[in-house]
Write a protein that holds these residues in place. Structure first.
Motif, PDB file in Angstrom:
ATOM      1  N   THR A  17       2.305  -6.833  -6.334  1.00 63.25           N
ATOM      2  CA  THR A  17       1.896  -6.071  -7.518  1.00 63.25           C
ATOM      3  C   THR A  17       0.380  -6.090  -7.715  1.00 63.25           C
ATOM      4  N   GLU A  36       2.354   6.381  -6.375  1.00 63.13           N
ATOM      5  CA  GLU A  36       1.714   6.630  -7.676  1.00 63.13           C
ATOM      6  C   GLU A  36       2.721   6.892  -8.784  1.00 63.13           C
ATOM      7  N   ALA A  45       0.043  -2.969  -5.407  1.00 67.17           N
ATOM      8  CA  ALA A  45       0.877  -1.896  -5.959  1.00 67.17           C
ATOM      9  C   ALA A  45       1.088  -2.186  -7.445  1.00 67.17           C
ATOM     10  N   GLN A  46       0.160  -1.699  -8.250  1.00 68.13           N
ATOM     11  CA  GLN A  46       0.249  -2.006  -9.674  1.00 68.13           C
ATOM     12  C   GLN A  46       1.338  -1.192 -10.368  1.00 68.13           C
ATOM     13  N   ASN A  47       1.938  -0.279  -9.615  1.00 60.01           N
ATOM     14  CA  ASN A  47       3.075   0.505 -10.112  1.00 60.01           C
ATOM     15  C   ASN A  47       4.402  -0.192  -9.838  1.00 60.01           C
ATOM     16  N   ALA A 102       2.151   1.733  -3.479  1.00 54.43           N
ATOM     17  CA  ALA A 102       1.047   2.217  -4.319  1.00 54.43           C
ATOM     18  C   ALA A 102       0.804   3.704  -4.099  1.00 54.43           C
ATOM     19  N   ARG A 103       1.013   4.150  -2.875  1.00 50.22           N
ATOM     20  CA  ARG A 103       0.759   5.553  -2.524  1.00 50.22           C
ATOM     21  C   ARG A 103       1.668   6.509  -3.294  1.00 50.22           C
ATOM     22  N   HIS A 162       0.829  -1.211   0.000  1.00 51.19           N
ATOM     23  CA  HIS A 162       0.000   0.000   0.000  1.00 51.19           C
ATOM     24  C   HIS A 162       0.865   1.265   0.000  1.00 51.19           C
TER      25      HIS A 162
END
Ligand code: MN
Length: 261
Positions: free
Chosen positions: A102, A77, A105-107, A74-75, A71
């Motif tokens: 992932t 961005e 956190a798709q980044n 992910a934050r 998380h």
């Protein structure tokens, strides 16, 4: 050749979960430090993040620590790349098999290839190469036989191990040789394994550094992150930003520099 100007955040040796087994309900200092790392990344508007190994302390960290890590990434961005180290190795019993970070956190991209792997950073003219640790293999050379540069404007290496310096005989593991960094010919190499922040010599036109730990385990507190400014003319400039609020950043020319043998 003009290149896109970009800014990376380089961190390593976060050791998330180092006290998971012992701290009970007490606050987690490594988690707090990583939150600050992400805050600094947002504050300094980085384009991507490099985590050069030992992101997790071990494979038995709490489930909540895994979820927290995902998380937080992910934050940011922005794209993030992890090059696993010896504490968060890939392969059998890898911490990364417990939760697919992932998926949250798709980044995030994780360099899991034991023979090395290059990833393109999403939407940026950057490729990152690194070779993941598999287990505690003292004979492992993270930069041995690094592949040639790829096609993207910026070529970054990420590695976790001991840069060879005059005290090298104290450390018989994961050697990163200056000659290998020179041969790798990356614009920047993000190093981890050492808790102390320092630049190291990577030859003419090369740049490599240890970010140091945000929150050290060995008595080195007061950590920092490295901002890596990739300039249009190919120059790479580093700035160390302490995690302590209000502490002055350290400019490139004042950062310690270690030369190889
Ligand atoms: Mn390590």
């Amino acid at each position: 050749m003009r290149r896109p100007r970009l800014r990376a955040l380089h961190t390593s040796d976060v050791h998330l979960g180092a006290s998971d087994a012992s701290r009970g309900e007490a606050p987690d200092p490594q988690a707090a430090a990583f939150t600050r790392v992400i805050d600094l990344g947002i504050e300094h508007e980085v384009d991507f993040m490099l985590i050069a190994g030992d992101f997790f302390d071990n494979a038995r960290v709490r489930q909540e620590t895994l979820e927290f890590a995902a998380h937080e990434i992910a934050r940011l961005e922005r794209p993030a790349v992890i090059g696993p180290g010896n504490h968060d190795h890939v392969g059998p019993r890898s911490v990364y098999d417990r939760l697919d970070l992932t998926s949250i956190a798709q980044n995030l991209q994780i360099l899991r290839g034991p023979d090395g792997e290059t990833v393109a950073v999403d939407g940026l003219e950057v490729e990152v190469w690194g070779r993941a640790h598999t287990e505690m293999l003292p004979t492992f050379f993270p930069f041995e036989g690094a592949p040639p540069r790829g096609d993207a404007s910026w070529q970054v290496g990420i590695g976790h191990g001991h840069y060879i310096h005059p005290q090298a005989l104290l450390h018989h593991s994961f050697h990163i040789l200056e000659e290998q960094l020179i041969a790798a010919a990356r614009d920047y190499v993000a190093l981890g394994h050492w808790e102390q922040m320092t630049r190291v010599s990577a030859g003419e036109g090369g740049s490599a550094a240890y970010s140091g730990a945000p929150e050290g385990l060995g008595g080195h507190s007061g950590g920092q992150v490295l901002l890596v400014d990739l300039m249009e003319d190919g120059e790479v400039r580093l700035t160390a930003v302490p995690l302590a609020p209000g502490a002055a950043p350290i400019p490139h020319d004042e950062l310690p520099l270690l030369r190889g043998l």
